[in-house]
Design an enzyme around this catalytic site. Sequence first.
Site, short mmCIF file in Angstrom:
data_model
loop_
_atom_site.label_atom_id
_atom_site.label_comp_id
_atom_site.label_asym_id
_atom_site.label_seq_id
_atom_site.Cartn_x
_atom_site.Cartn_y
_atom_site.Cartn_z
N ASP A 75 -16.02 -36.59 40.71
CA ASP A 75 -17.11 -35.73 40.14
C ASP A 75 -16.77 -33.89 40.53
O ASP A 75 -17.70 -34.61 41.00
CB ASP A 75 -18.50 -36.20 38.90
CG ASP A 75 -18.52 -34.92 38.04
OD1 ASP A 75 -18.52 -33.33 38.74
OD2 ASP A 75 -19.30 -35.38 37.19
N LYS A 100 -17.62 -25.44 35.27
CA LYS A 100 -19.21 -24.80 35.67
C LYS A 100 -18.48 -23.65 35.87
O LYS A 100 -17.56 -22.92 35.59
CB LYS A 100 -19.65 -25.46 36.97
CG LYS A 100 -20.38 -26.05 36.38
CD LYS A 100 -22.39 -26.99 37.12
CE LYS A 100 -23.47 -27.16 36.12
NZ LYS A 100 -23.28 -29.18 36.74
N PHE A 141 -25.08 -37.26 38.10
CA PHE A 141 -24.93 -36.26 36.92
C PHE A 141 -23.58 -36.21 36.47
O PHE A 141 -22.57 -35.89 37.38
CB PHE A 141 -25.40 -35.10 37.23
CG PHE A 141 -26.07 -35.17 35.91
CD1 PHE A 141 -27.16 -34.71 35.07
CD2 PHE A 141 -24.73 -33.54 35.52
CE1 PHE A 141 -26.84 -33.92 33.07
CE2 PHE A 141 -24.77 -32.85 34.38
CZ PHE A 141 -26.10 -33.38 33.32
C1 LIG Z 1 -22.61 -29.76 35.62
C2 LIG Z 1 -22.59 -31.27 35.75
C3 LIG Z 1 -21.57 -31.83 34.58
C4 LIG Z 1 -21.81 -31.75 33.45
O1 LIG Z 1 -21.20 -30.90 32.70
P1 LIG Z 1 -21.45 -29.75 31.37
O2 LIG Z 1 -20.84 -28.65 30.70
O3 LIG Z 1 -23.11 -29.62 31.90
O4 LIG Z 1 -20.76 -30.85 30.56
C5 LIG Z 1 -21.00 -32.90 35.23
N1 LIG Z 1 -21.31 -33.26 36.56
C6 LIG Z 1 -21.78 -32.74 36.91
C7 LIG Z 1 -21.55 -33.23 39.27
C8 LIG Z 1 -22.26 -31.78 36.95
O5 LIG Z 1 -23.05 -30.98 38.22
#
Ligand SMILES: *Cc1c(COP(=O)(O)O)cnc(C)c1O
Length: 400
Positions: free
Chosen positions: A224, A253, A139
Amino acid sequence: MSKTQEIIEAGQQFVMNTYGRNPIALVEGNGVLVWDAEGKKYLDFVAGIAVNALGHCHPAVVEAVEEQAKTLMHCSNLYWNEPQVNLAKFLVKNTCCDKAFFCNSGAEANEGAIKLARKYAKLNSGADKYEIISALESFHGRTLAAITATGQLNYQKGFEPLPEGFKHVVFNDLKALEEAISPNTCAIMLESIQAEGGINIATAEYLQGVKELCEKHDLLLIMDEVQTGIGRTGKFMGYQHYDIEPDIITLAKALGGGFPIGAMLAKAHVAVAFQPGDHASTFGGNPLACAAALATMETMINRNVLENVVEVGEYFMGKLQALGEKYATITEIRGRGLIIGVDVTVEVAEVMTKCREAGLLIVRAGANTLRFIPPLNITTGHVDQAVAILDQVLTEMGGQ
Ligand SMILES: *Cc1c(COP(=O)(O)O)cnc(C)c1O
C-alpha cells in the site's frame, strides 16, 4: 459574523459530521502557502494529507487540467483515452509492475488489490485461498474491506459484520507473520511506512523476510503505497528502499498532484486474473484525472523533485533532531524523505492548534506523533520557517 463563521455554521448544518475539523476555511493556495477566509496565511506542511506533491496550484498541473477540461473530461472505460494509457505507461516504467488499473481513491485502490489477490489465488490455487494478512496499526482506507484490512479496531467498531478473511499481526515482527500464515492465506498487505499509524518504518530485514515468506508459501505481496508512493520518501515508491518487488502496488494521494485519482498496479501474471467484467470504476482513469497525474509526474522528473525530497528531507530531519536535543517533550523522531513523525509527551492537539495559530499547518499520526508531510518541492527556507514556529510553540508549552 465573519466569513469563516458563516462557512462553518452552514457546514455544520448541511455537511455530514464525519470529520474533526480545524475551525478555519481555506480559500486559496500557492505553492507551500494557503490562505483562509479571513486572509490569514499559513505554511502548509499537511499538503492536503500528502496529496499536493507539488504544492498548491502548480502551474504545470493547472495548465494540464485547464487544457484537458476544454478538450475531453470524461468518456468512460467503454473507450480508450490516451492520457490514461500514457499514465499507465509511466507508472509501469517506474515500478516493478506491468499493468495499471485506475480508480479514484486509496480505499478503492486497496479494494481492487484485495479482489485481484483473491481472484488470482482462486484461479491458481483453489477456492479456499482467500485470506489476507495485514499489520496492526496499519491504515488501508474506509470501505468495508479496507477497514477490515486496517489493523485498528477504532475504524471498525459499529460497522460489523465485517467481511471474512482478514488477519492482523504485529508490524516488523517476522515470526508473528510466519505463524499467522495458513493454507487459506493468499496475500500479505503492508505499508513500507505506516503513515496514519504513527510513522512506523518497516525494517529492511522485515520486508525482505516478508518477501521470502511470500515466495515460499506462494502468496502475493501487496504494498500500500497510497501515502509513501509518488516520491514522498525520496524514491518514486516506498518499497524501492528495500530491494524487493511487490506483486501489487496501490496508489492515490499524491498521484494527481491534488486531483483525485487512484491506481492499482500489478505484475503481468497477476493482472491477467482480471478479465473484462471482473472489476471496473466509472470515473477510473478519466482523461482529466490522468492529465493532472501525468503533469504531476512529468514535473517531478523534470524538476528533480525526488532529489529535492532527499536533500530537504535530510535537512529537515537534522533541524528536528536539534529540537529533540533541546526539548525533553520530544521523545523520538522517525522519517524518510519528506514523511517525518515527531513523538511528543505534550498534547498533540494543542501543539497543532498553537502551530496553526502561529501560521503552520501540521497533522497528527497515531496517538502522540506530529506528522510532517509537506509538498515535495519545498526549500530549506520553508523548513527553517516551520521549525522556528514549532520551536516557539514547544517553548510556550513549557518544554525545555
Ligand atoms: C490515505 C490512505 C489510504 C486511503 O486513501 P483514501 O483516498 O482516503 O481512500 C489508504 N492507505 C494508506 C496508506 C493511506 O495513507
